[in-house]
Design an enzyme around this catalytic site. Sequence first.
Site, mmCIF file in Angstrom:
data_model
loop_
_atom_site.group_PDB
_atom_site.id
_atom_site.type_symbol
_atom_site.label_atom_id
_atom_site.label_comp_id
_atom_site.label_asym_id
_atom_site.label_seq_id
_atom_site.Cartn_x
_atom_site.Cartn_y
_atom_site.Cartn_z
ATOM 1 N N GLY A 70 19.403 60.282 30.392
ATOM 2 C CA GLY A 70 20.466 60.021 31.336
ATOM 3 C C GLY A 70 21.251 58.788 30.921
ATOM 4 O O GLY A 70 20.876 58.062 29.999
ATOM 5 N N GLU A 72 24.844 56.403 30.026
ATOM 6 C CA GLU A 72 26.043 56.349 29.193
ATOM 7 C C GLU A 72 25.713 55.818 27.799
ATOM 8 O O GLU A 72 24.642 56.083 27.270
ATOM 9 C CB GLU A 72 27.085 55.464 29.895
ATOM 10 C CG GLU A 72 28.311 56.201 30.405
ATOM 11 C CD GLU A 72 29.265 56.624 29.301
ATOM 12 O OE1 GLU A 72 29.079 56.208 28.143
ATOM 13 O OE2 GLU A 72 30.217 57.360 29.608
ATOM 14 N N ILE A 73 26.627 55.045 27.251
ATOM 15 C CA ILE A 73 26.444 54.505 25.909
ATOM 16 C C ILE A 73 25.727 53.167 25.958
ATOM 17 O O ILE A 73 25.895 52.384 26.901
ATOM 18 C CB ILE A 73 27.802 54.357 25.187
ATOM 19 C CG1 ILE A 73 27.606 54.165 23.685
ATOM 20 C CG2 ILE A 73 28.647 53.232 25.799
ATOM 21 C CD1 ILE A 73 28.885 54.348 22.878
ATOM 22 N N THR A 74 24.894 52.905 24.941
ATOM 23 C CA THR A 74 24.274 51.596 24.800
ATOM 24 C C THR A 74 24.076 51.308 23.322
ATOM 25 O O THR A 74 24.316 52.151 22.459
ATOM 26 C CB THR A 74 22.954 51.487 25.584
ATOM 27 O OG1 THR A 74 22.590 50.099 25.678
ATOM 28 C CG2 THR A 74 21.820 52.244 24.908
ATOM 29 N N TYR A 75 23.639 50.080 23.042
ATOM 30 C CA TYR A 75 23.375 49.631 21.669
ATOM 31 C C TYR A 75 21.919 49.244 21.546
ATOM 32 O O TYR A 75 21.343 48.622 22.441
ATOM 33 C CB TYR A 75 24.260 48.423 21.335
ATOM 34 C CG TYR A 75 23.857 47.699 20.073
ATOM 35 C CD1 TYR A 75 24.164 48.219 18.817
ATOM 36 C CD2 TYR A 75 23.166 46.494 20.128
ATOM 37 C CE1 TYR A 75 23.785 47.555 17.656
ATOM 38 C CE2 TYR A 75 22.784 45.823 18.975
ATOM 39 C CZ TYR A 75 23.095 46.352 17.735
ATOM 40 O OH TYR A 75 22.721 45.711 16.589
ATOM 41 N N GLY A 159 13.231 55.236 27.799
ATOM 42 C CA GLY A 159 12.650 54.097 28.512
ATOM 43 C C GLY A 159 13.624 52.959 28.698
ATOM 44 O O GLY A 159 14.685 53.142 29.285
ATOM 45 N N LEU A 160 13.276 51.764 28.183
ATOM 46 C CA LEU A 160 14.069 50.584 28.468
ATOM 47 C C LEU A 160 14.295 49.761 27.210
ATOM 48 O O LEU A 160 13.575 49.900 26.216
ATOM 49 C CB LEU A 160 13.387 49.721 29.530
ATOM 50 C CG LEU A 160 12.117 48.995 29.092
ATOM 51 C CD1 LEU A 160 12.415 47.505 28.859
ATOM 52 C CD2 LEU A 160 11.012 49.136 30.120
ATOM 53 N N ALA A 161 15.304 48.900 27.280
ATOM 54 C CA ALA A 161 15.613 47.981 26.188
ATOM 55 C C ALA A 161 15.943 46.619 26.784
ATOM 56 O O ALA A 161 16.824 46.506 27.641
ATOM 57 C CB ALA A 161 16.792 48.502 25.373
ATOM 58 N N CYS A 177 27.205 51.037 29.202
ATOM 59 C CA CYS A 177 26.895 51.955 30.301
ATOM 60 C C CYS A 177 28.158 52.507 30.966
ATOM 61 O O CYS A 177 28.133 52.939 32.118
ATOM 62 C CB CYS A 177 25.990 51.290 31.324
ATOM 63 S SG CYS A 177 24.475 50.666 30.586
#
EC number: 2.3.1.181
Length: 217
Positions: A70, A72-75, A159-161, A177
Site C-alpha cells: 500500500g 505511495e512513493i518512497t526512497y 514493513g517500515l523504514a 508519500c
Amino acid sequence: MSVLVKHLGVADYVSTYEAMRAFTKERNSATPDEIWVLEHPPVFTLGLAGDASNLHSPSNQIPLVQVDRGGEITYHGPGQIVVYLLLDLKRLGIFVKELVSRIEQAVIDTLADFGIAAERHPGAPGIYISKQSGLPVEWIGAKVAALGLKVSKSCSYHGLALNVATDLEAFGRIHPCGYEGLKTVDMQTLGIKDNIDTISQKLLEQLQKQLMSHDYK
C-alpha cells in the site's frame, strides 16, 4: 511460536522483494514468523496506489521499482533501517489496522528512547516529528519514518523504514508519500549520533514488545 529475526545487512531491493513474496506464498500455518532487518542500496519504490509523477526529478543512478504494498512513493537507501514484518496476522489475532498502529507505536517509542518526540498524523501512515523544545521549527512535522504493508492469505510483508543517517537529497526528488512539500528528516539531522546498529536493536526491542501481548513471549 517465536519470531525469527534475520539481519541481512545491505541487500538488493528487487531480490529481497521477490524473497518476501515467495516466503509469504509458500508459508503455511506452521511457518514461524520472521522479521528481516536490513538496508537497501538507493532505490525509489512506488506502491499500488502510487502516481509515478510524484518522482518529479528522476535520477539515472536511482531506479524506480513498482511494488505491491500500500501507499505511495518512497526512497530507500544506506543509513536507513528497513524492517520487513512477515507475520501471520490470523495466528497473532490482530487485523491490519492494529498492526499498523503497533508498528507506529514501536517507532514512536524508539525515537523517545533517543530523546525525540514524534507522532502519528491521521490519514498519513508513518511517523512525524512533534513540536519540542530545542528543535528548529523547520523540522516540526517532518517525516522520519515511512510505513507500507501488503497482506496476502492473512499474512503481512513489507514493513517500515526509519531514517537514521539518510541521503535527504534523494527525498527531495519525490513528493514523499504523494505529499508535495512534505519535509523528510533523519535522526542524525536531529542530533542523534548513536550508530545504526544501536538504533536498530532498540527498534527491534520495541517492535517485539508491541507484538508480545499476542504471541511473542
